[in-house]
Design a protein around this motif. Structure first.
Motif, mmCIF file in Angstrom:
data_model
loop_
_atom_site.group_PDB
_atom_site.id
_atom_site.type_symbol
_atom_site.label_atom_id
_atom_site.label_comp_id
_atom_site.label_asym_id
_atom_site.label_seq_id
_atom_site.Cartn_x
_atom_site.Cartn_y
_atom_site.Cartn_z
ATOM 1 N N GLU A 5 1.064 -1.258 -0.073
ATOM 2 C CA GLU A 5 -0.192 0.113 -0.005
ATOM 3 C C GLU A 5 0.711 1.363 0.235
ATOM 4 O OE1 GLU A 5 -2.089 -1.106 3.556
ATOM 5 O OE2 GLU A 5 -3.638 -1.824 2.489
ATOM 6 N N ARG A 6 1.916 1.315 0.909
ATOM 7 C CA ARG A 6 2.882 2.355 0.837
ATOM 8 C C ARG A 6 3.379 2.665 -0.382
ATOM 9 N NH1 ARG A 6 4.369 3.866 6.520
ATOM 10 N NH2 ARG A 6 1.963 4.210 7.131
ATOM 11 N N LEU A 7 3.933 1.564 -1.054
ATOM 12 C CA LEU A 7 4.657 1.687 -2.352
ATOM 13 C C LEU A 7 3.680 2.313 -3.558
ATOM 14 C CD1 LEU A 7 6.521 -1.600 -2.793
ATOM 15 C CD2 LEU A 7 7.455 0.614 -2.401
ATOM 16 N N LYS A 8 2.397 1.732 -3.552
ATOM 17 C CA LYS A 8 1.398 2.326 -4.728
ATOM 18 C C LYS A 8 1.243 3.851 -4.210
ATOM 19 C CE LYS A 8 -2.983 1.158 -6.686
ATOM 20 N NZ LYS A 8 -3.969 -0.073 -6.795
ATOM 21 N N GLU A 9 1.025 4.053 -2.913
ATOM 22 C CA GLU A 9 0.708 5.581 -2.626
ATOM 23 C C GLU A 9 1.876 6.489 -2.997
ATOM 24 O OE1 GLU A 9 1.582 7.493 1.764
ATOM 25 O OE2 GLU A 9 -0.298 6.224 1.782
ATOM 26 N N LEU A 10 3.266 6.028 -2.634
ATOM 27 C CA LEU A 10 4.291 6.978 -2.976
ATOM 28 C C LEU A 10 4.462 6.991 -4.371
ATOM 29 C CD1 LEU A 10 6.491 5.507 0.155
ATOM 30 C CD2 LEU A 10 5.684 7.819 -0.115
ATOM 31 N N ARG A 11 4.385 6.173 -4.991
ATOM 32 C CA ARG A 11 4.551 6.032 -6.511
ATOM 33 C C ARG A 11 3.406 7.218 -7.182
ATOM 34 N NH1 ARG A 11 1.690 3.927 -10.631
ATOM 35 N NH2 ARG A 11 0.807 2.208 -9.120
ATOM 36 N N LYS A 12 2.156 6.867 -6.746
ATOM 37 C CA LYS A 12 0.977 7.672 -7.168
ATOM 38 C C LYS A 12 1.376 9.392 -6.845
ATOM 39 C CE LYS A 12 -2.385 4.517 -8.285
ATOM 40 N NZ LYS A 12 -3.914 4.319 -8.456
ATOM 41 N N GLY A 13 1.804 9.362 -5.695
ATOM 42 C CA GLY A 13 2.099 10.705 -5.078
ATOM 43 C C GLY A 13 3.180 11.639 -6.085
ATOM 44 N N ASN A 15 3.312 10.790 -9.292
ATOM 45 C CA ASN A 15 2.805 10.708 -10.639
ATOM 46 C C ASN A 15 3.759 9.933 -11.545
ATOM 47 O OD1 ASN A 15 0.303 12.067 -10.343
ATOM 48 N ND2 ASN A 15 1.558 14.006 -10.068
ATOM 49 N N LEU A 16 3.951 8.814 -11.004
ATOM 50 C CA LEU A 16 4.909 7.794 -11.954
ATOM 51 C C LEU A 16 4.168 6.533 -12.265
ATOM 52 C CD1 LEU A 16 8.216 8.151 -9.489
ATOM 53 C CD2 LEU A 16 7.768 9.124 -11.864
ATOM 54 N N ARG A 17 4.758 5.650 -13.245
ATOM 55 C CA ARG A 17 4.284 4.767 -13.628
ATOM 56 C C ARG A 17 5.061 3.529 -12.961
ATOM 57 N NH1 ARG A 17 5.182 3.785 -19.342
ATOM 58 N NH2 ARG A 17 7.001 4.821 -18.787
ATOM 59 N N GLN A 18 4.704 2.368 -12.723
ATOM 60 C CA GLN A 18 5.408 1.343 -12.150
ATOM 61 C C GLN A 18 6.693 1.105 -13.097
ATOM 62 O OE1 GLN A 18 2.512 -1.831 -12.363
ATOM 63 N NE2 GLN A 18 2.135 -1.495 -10.269
ATOM 64 N N GLU A 19 6.649 1.197 -14.324
ATOM 65 C CA GLU A 19 7.760 0.987 -15.021
ATOM 66 C C GLU A 19 8.670 2.100 -14.940
ATOM 67 O OE1 GLU A 19 4.652 1.304 -16.299
ATOM 68 O OE2 GLU A 19 4.146 -0.614 -17.211
ATOM 69 N N ASP A 20 8.475 3.279 -14.507
ATOM 70 C CA ASP A 20 9.474 4.307 -14.277
ATOM 71 C C ASP A 20 10.291 4.042 -12.984
ATOM 72 O OD1 ASP A 20 8.446 5.971 -16.297
ATOM 73 O OD2 ASP A 20 6.676 6.693 -15.083
ATOM 74 N N VAL A 21 9.485 3.592 -12.084
ATOM 75 C CA VAL A 21 10.047 3.309 -10.658
ATOM 76 C C VAL A 21 11.000 1.904 -10.797
ATOM 77 C CG1 VAL A 21 9.636 2.730 -8.022
ATOM 78 C CG2 VAL A 21 8.013 4.212 -9.243
ATOM 79 N N ALA A 22 10.578 1.045 -11.359
ATOM 80 C CA ALA A 22 11.247 -0.290 -11.676
ATOM 81 C C ALA A 22 12.562 0.277 -12.606
ATOM 82 C CB ALA A 22 10.722 -1.293 -12.639
#
Length: 69
Positions: A5-13, A15-22
């Protein structure tokens, strides 16, 4: 709050895509997706990179603290 949940919240905060973070973490997109869906737990070294990337503590990431630092 759990790690997923934290990962999703931080990523969306940010405005990144999962691909960007990876890509930023130098891990496979599928691995990051599994962390966000709670299907896998990251290694300690990946947790460190995640915490550094998001600018939070590991305790915050894993839900042990509500304080980001």
């Amino acid at each position: 709050m759990k790690l997923a949940e934290r990962l999703k919240e931080l990523r969306k905060g940010k405005n990144l895509r999962q691909e960007d973070v990876a890509k930023a973490l130098d891990i496979a997109v599928r691995s990051y997706c599994r962390y966000e869906y709670g299907e896998r737990e990251p290694s300690a070294s990946v947790l460190w990179r995640m915490a550094d990337f998001y600018g939070v503590s590991i305790d915050y990431l894993v839900g042990r603290s509500g304080d980001r630092r």
